[in-house]
Structures are given as C-alpha cells and as structure tokens.
Design an enzyme around this catalytic site. Structure first.
Site, PDB file in Angstrom:
ATOM      1  CG  ASP A   1       1.715  15.381 -27.062  1.00 38.85           C
ATOM      2  OD1 ASP A   1       1.753  16.462 -26.455  1.00 38.85           O
ATOM      3  OD2 ASP A   1       0.929  14.464 -26.775  1.00 38.85           O
TER       4      ASP A   1
ATOM      5  CE1 TYR B   1      -3.564  10.371 -20.344  1.00 35.71           C
ATOM      6  CE2 TYR B   1      -3.948  12.721 -20.598  1.00 35.71           C
ATOM      7  CZ  TYR B   1      -4.418  11.451 -20.337  1.00 35.71           C
ATOM      8  OH  TYR B   1      -5.753  11.266 -20.061  1.00 35.71           O
TER       9      TYR B   1
END
Length: 763
Positions: free
Chosen positions: A377, A462
């Site tokens: 990420d 998320y």
C-alpha cells in the site's frame, strides 16, 4: 457596637467560605466555563526546534515545483496529464535530515540543518526513461538540487518500476471500455449492462518478471452510494500497459466464470455459440445492494460523549504535542503514512523515530485477479489517502483536528483537512489500583488516561486506523485496526477453498494483512544493547527436605551480540522479554531499558523461494534489530510494488550479522493478522478483534512507576470522608463537570477535493 457589624462579618465569612470552596473544586486552578474551552494550538513567535521534522508547507512545495520547472532544462508535463512518454514531477516531500546533524542541533547547540525537499521525477521523454530523485534546498527558497538516486539505490531506477498514476488508470479504463463494446450480447445477458455501469479494480504486482507491466482488472457492478467491492460480475481482464505509447496498449487475456479467452471478441463468440455458461446477474439496486451501509433504523438518543470539563490538558505548538511529561513531533509521509520523531518523556528522548513503513495485503482466490494480488500500500499512498476524519465517530467530537498537506501527481499542493486528530482518552480502565481489606483499610488508584494521535487511511476498499498512544506509565502503544470493505471474487467452482461465500455470487477471499514499523529507540542515549529474559525450570532438592524435589522457575538472561541473533522469524517463539538496554543502571543496579512487546496473530509469510519474496523480506521477521544506518532509512520502497522480482530495497540485506552491542539500534517490527472473510464482514469488517500492534514499555528505566507523580491519583482511607473534595478528587466531579461543553457545529468537507469521475482502481 455597630448593629450592622454582625451582618458584615457574616457576609465576609460567607465570601471566604465560597472562595475556599472554589479553590478546592478547581484543585488549584481556575476552571474555564464550558462555553469557552481554551485553544490547545499555541502560536509560536520563534522557530521551534521540532520544525526540523515538520512536513513541508504548501508554500514550500510550490517553491520546489517552480524551481525544478526552471532549472532542469527539460519539458515537464503536469503529472495529472502526463503520458508515460512525458516527463513529470511525481511527488515532493520532506527530506529528513541526517540523524547526526539533527542531534547536534537539538542536543549540542549545533547549527540548524538545512531544510530540504525530496522530489521524485518520472523521465519518460528521453532516450533512457527512468525515475530520478533529487534533494532540493534550502527551503523556503531553493538554490540547488542534487541527484541522489545512485547514492540511495546503487543505480538509476528503471522506469517500469514507477507507481501507476491516475492518468494511466484513466487510459486503461478507456481501453477496457472500448474492448467491452466487442461483447454486447454477453454483457447484456450476464450483467444487464453495456459496460458503462461496470467499475474496475486494479490488482498488483503486474506480471511475473522484472520489466512486466501487465495488470489484471476485476469488474464489478457499480452502485452509487455503496461499495462495489461485494458485487463482482465474474469478468476479469488482463491489460498490457507497458509500452510508453498508450496507443500500443492491448487486452491480453479475458477471464469469465472459470474460463479464459484471448479477447472480448472470443468471449462474445463463445456466448453466441452457447459454449459459455453464463450466470445472469441483475443490476443491484441501491436500497438492497449487498454491503449497503445506509441506516436501517432511525437514530435514537446519542451515546456517551467524551469531553474535557476544564479544557484539553495537552497542547500543540507547530508540529509538537506535549502532554503530562510527553513531547512528540508528528508528521505524515504521503507514501508511508504517519511518522513521529523525537519522542521524549520527562525531557529524556526515548524514541528518535517511530514510523509506519508498509502495509501488505496478500490474497488467495480461484480467480486470476484475487490469486495474484499482493498489494504494497505504500506505493499507492498510505499518507496521501488519509482523508478528513468525521468528528464524533472517527475521533471524539472535541478532539483537535489537524490538516495535512501533500504534493503527488500534480504540480499544486493538496490538503486533506482535519486528517489527523489528537485527543486525551479515558479508557474506562484503571491504570493501577488496590483496595486494601487487611491490616488497614484504604483505596488507591489512577485512571488510565492516554494521549492518542490518530489518522485513518482509505486504500480503496480497506480502511486502516493508525493509533499512537502515550500512557502515564511511560509506555508507548502502537496499534492498527482494519475496517472497511473486504475485497471479493466471483464465486465459482471450489471457491470455498479460498474463503467463505458471503453473497449469492460473492466469495470473501482469504488474505493476510502484514504491517511493518520502524522504531529507532534511543534508551538513555544512542548506544544501546539488546537483552532478553525468559523463564526456565530447574529441578533442585528441597533444602529443608532433601528427599523432595522442587521445580523452581528461574530467570534466564542473555545479551544478544549479533544482528543474526536478533532476527526473529514470523510466528516462531521469541523471548517473552526483549529490551533495548542503555549504558547506565537505575537506582537498583539494573540497566535502564525499554521492553518491546508485540501483539500480533499474523498469517504465514510468503515462502522464501517465491520470486517476489525478497521485495517483502521484512515480513520474514516479527522483530529484527539492526544497527542504524543513514543509508537504510526504510525497509521498503514504493518501487517494489511494480518490480518485486528485482526489488529496489531488499530488507533482508540489512541483516548481515554486525555487532549490536553498544550501538545505535533500530527495531523493525511486523504485526498482522490472517483474515478469512465471513458473513459478518458484510457490510463492513468491524474493528473488534482486528487490532494488532506493539508496546514500548519501561523496564527498570525508572526507579518506580513514574505515574506515581500524577495529579490524577486517588487515595483515601476508611478514616476519611470519601465525599470530601479535599480528600477525594472524584467527589469534585459532579461540580467540576456539571455542564456539558459548548460543542462546535458539525462540519465535514471531505468530499470537496475528490473527483466525481468513476473510480478506476487503487488510485
């Protein structure tokens, strides 16, 4: 005698009693009214030392952009419009000065280090396309730049390693939409769609070998006002977008419901010929779509509200927070997220740097997109996508909210308003307490009030809640909670080998979350060692009854000498006590130290024989301690995502068995959890049970628990009036907190800077 004198004396006595009562209630300070809480943000008239760590201001970012545009001698296209064949400024961030320079400035009266920026540029419009990093300074008015790419990485960074930009995703989406038009009858039958109401989600990495730039995109039904992540249609496409000329990009492969096709045209032919099994899905409706977060019941009375009855007890000056002995400099890296520096307790530095490094999400599935996904990420932007926090839900309503600024994929700085919050939290748990019911009768205790620094990153589906907490006992707690939507695959075949079915055609795919942190501890100075303690049993003859044996536990101590000894594999047993030890003893003769205590239930690390494992080799270890080196500032790189097979930074290379006794040391910590999605993950994954992290706890660092000095301590005995304010401060609460605070009006502007274009991927 004057007849008015008794009345004067009576009034005077009443006034004195009132004043004394107010002093007791305020416990030595005047209580501001609830209608006017004091500001905790202090303005500074002189330059604060903590500004050496401060994030760049928008003005500084703009100065760097203008400087580069005028000094590089090559055409620069604004990144939001740049094609792969263009040159552009990808990002600008703070260049953190070398630690030695900073410490000379902070501790020895040395010169303030030059304030500099790190600029990342993509050079696609030249004979040798590459990624180049420049240090630009001094700020606020730069006059020099130097290429640090070779110094940092040992050579130029190949162009194919660059993160995918928003413009690149838009061009990919255009290609996919064009290709979908070649299968109109199939789309109408499978999805009640012409393709325009389908949305794509990117996967990563992008291929199987260094140089590849081929990405599987998973298609979902798109419904306004809800997450599309639970509505896969079963169609996935593989796009080759490695060429610098967008016109030469092409669809490489198509997957539908367990079958592979060379193109959307072949998919259409298979449907027309009747050799393709089609699952006919209806376009979901907003009021009934799987995963909708719309309330199903009207609101009821509000729940408990936290507030400070006499105003906040922490203060913020520039980028530094102070609270009951704690002092912390805070900031945000647009790629890796929150970072803290120069963490001190009672004036002593405990941690020089505490920063998030990476967040890995690794998936399994029987669909190509899911089975190949290993998101790193940091390459997407953990800090960049930390959006505005909702007051009263993401953080307490009266928390202090702070803006964060970044420059990425644009020449204009952007601001995420109110994207970091700071608050004092009453955990509703005693920090310590005792009720004495023998010999003498008394009660002593202390509430567990904690300073919290929080930000939340949304990486498409998320949401990661990043917490850094500072306790009255001198402990630091770091914790991350995962929430948001699960990512899903289309349910087909033996799908339940890879997760649980959570909808009619939706497979919640198993995945692991591994989070990596850097902790540069300076315990009682920079020169630290690593000590472990654990229990063993020894069998000894009973000294007073030699015919009997006692299994006596004893404390086994060890001093670790080399880096290899201090690299503890993920999920393997490690010593229960592991401490960074300083050079000096406390009052009782024990070395002053801080213990690292990890709370994690991580999934299995990728096998080391995997071709991409070196790019995430930090995940091999739950804890690795290495000597600090200026040339090893981070355990990973944003370039590792798109070329994990030849990683730009390979953490395992940091561990080379150097001596770690009496050195400046860094703890690299991995925490995480295995997530097998289940029905209760719909609509959203809850934070309950999905929190992991670690503690840094004083271990013989002090001579006693430092919270003994807290003014919040409570003590009373059976011989005292427990209802008297002078005896028991808890008895004052009903008066001191008799009114509710004047709450500012609710405001949320978090959608103002977002594009209204349909989502294209993990942008």
């Amino acid at each position: 005698m004057n007849p008015k004198l008794p009345y004067v004396l009576l009034v005077g006595a009443a006034v004195i009693i009132f004043i004394l009562s107010c002093m007791l209630l305020s416990r030595g300070r005047q209580s501001p009214s609830c209608e006017s809480q004091p500001s905790v943000v202090e303005k500074t008239g002189s330059m604060s030392q903590s500004l050496v760590f401060a994030d760049l201001t928008p003005e500084e970012m703009s100065q760097v952009v203008r400087y580069l545009q005028g000094k590089l001698g090559v055409p620069l296209v604004e990144a939001s419009r740049a094609k792969p064949s263009d040159n552009c400024i990808a990002s600008v961030d703070l260049q953190v000065p070398a630690k030695a320079e900073v410490l000379r400035f902070l501790d020895a009266g040395g010169a303030r280090p030059a304030r500099e920026a790190l600029a990342v540029l993509y050079f696609g419009n030249q004979a040798d396309p590459n990624i180049t990093e420049y240090v630009v300074g001094p700020l606020p008015t730069p006059v020099y730049h130097r290429d640090v790419t070779v110094q940092k990485y040992g050579g130029k960074v190949p162009y194919h390693r660059r993160p995918v930009t928003g413009k690149e995703y838009m061009d990919i989406n255009t290609l996919i939409q064009r290709e979908l038009k070649k299968a109109p009858r199939f789309l109408a039958a499978c999805c009640e769609s012409d393709g325009t109401n389908l949305v794509i989600l990117t996967t990563a990495p992008r291929g199987f070998k260094s140089g590849d730039r081929m990405t599987w995109f998973v298609l979902f039904h798109n419904v306004a006002g809800t997450g599309y992540y639970l509505s896969p249609v079963g169609l996935e496409v593989l796009v080759d977008h490695g060429d610098l000329q967008v016109s030469r990009w092409q669809l490489h492969k198509v997957f539908y419901n367990g079958q592979y096709f060379a193109s959307t045209g072949d998919l259409e032919q298979g449907f027309v010929a009747g050799v393709l099994e089609v699952v006919r899905l209806k376009q979901p409706q907003a009021d009934a779509v799987l995963g909708s977060m719309r309330p199903r019941r009207p609101p009821e009375s509000p729940g408990p509200l936290q507030f400070e009855p006499q105003g906040p007890r922490y203060s913020i000056r520039d980028n530094r927070i102070t609270f009951q002995g704690w002092s912390i400099a805070f900031g945000m890296n647009p790629n890796t997220g929150p970072r803290l520096f120069d963490i001190r307790y009672r004036g002593e530095r405990i941690v020089y740097e505490l920063s998030l490094q990476e967040a890995l999400a690794l998936y399994g599935s029987n669909c190509p997109g899911g089975m190949s996904t290993r998101y790193l990420d940091g390459s997407f932007g953990i800090g960049r996508f930390a959006y505005e926090l909702v007051q009263g839900l993401d953080c307490p309503y009266t928390a202090t909210y702070v803006d964060r600024h970044y420059l990425a994929e644009t020449d204009t700085p952007k601001t995420n308003q109110n994207s970091l919050c700071i608050f004092e939290h009453d955990s509703a748990l005693p920090l310590r307490r005792h009720f004495s019911d023998s010999q003498s009768f008394y009660y002593g205790g202390l509430r567990k009030n904690t300073l919290v620094i929080r930000t939340i990153s949304t990486l498409i589906n998320y949401d990661y809640i990043w917490d850094f907490m500072f306790h009255g006992s001198g402990a630091v707690e770091v914790r991350v909670h995962a929430t948001g939507y699960i990512s899903s695959s289309f349910f087909h075949g033996q799908g339940t080998d890879y997760g649980n079915r959570v909808g009619p055609h939706t497979l919640g795919t198993m995945h692991l979350h591994h989070i990596h942190y850097k902790v540069d501890l300076d315990v009682d100075g920079q020169l630290n060692s690593l000590e472990t303690q654990d229990m063993e049993y020894e069998f000894v003859k009973d000294p007073w009854s030699t015919q009997n044996t006692i299994e006596r536990p004893y404390l086994r101590r060890a001093r670790l000498e080399k880096e290899d000894e201090a690299a503890f594999p993920l999920n393997a047993p490690m010593p229960r006590y592991l401490s960074f030890v300083g050079p000096n003893p406390n009052k009782w003769g024990h070395p002053r130290s801080y213990r690292v205590q990890i709370i994690s239930f991580a999934g299995k690390h990728l096998p080391t024989n995997s071709s991409m494992e070196p790019s995430i080799s930090w995940g091999r270890y739950q804890l690795a301690v290495t000597r600090r080196k200026e040339e090893e500032p981070s355990s990973t790189s944003i370039y590792n995502q798109n070329d994990p097979w030849t990683p730009t930074v390979a953490f395992a290379d940091f561990i080379n068995n150097e001596t770690i006794t009496g050195q400046d040391l860094v703890a690299w910590i991995t925490v995480g959890f295995l997530h097998v999605p289940h029905a209760e993950d719909v609509p959203n994954t809850v934070t309950v049970g999905n929190g992991v992290g670690f503690f840094l706890r004083p271990y013989n660092y002090f001579n006693e628990d430092p919270s003994v000095d807290s003014s919040d301590s409570v003590y009373f005995s059976s011989e005292q009036d427990t209802g008297a304010c002078g005896t028991n401060p808890l008895a004052c609460l009903s008066s001191a907190a008799a009114c509710a605070p004047h709450l500012p009006p609710f405001h949320f502007g978090g959608f103002l800077n977002l594009s209204l274009a349909p989502p294209l991927g993990r942008l």
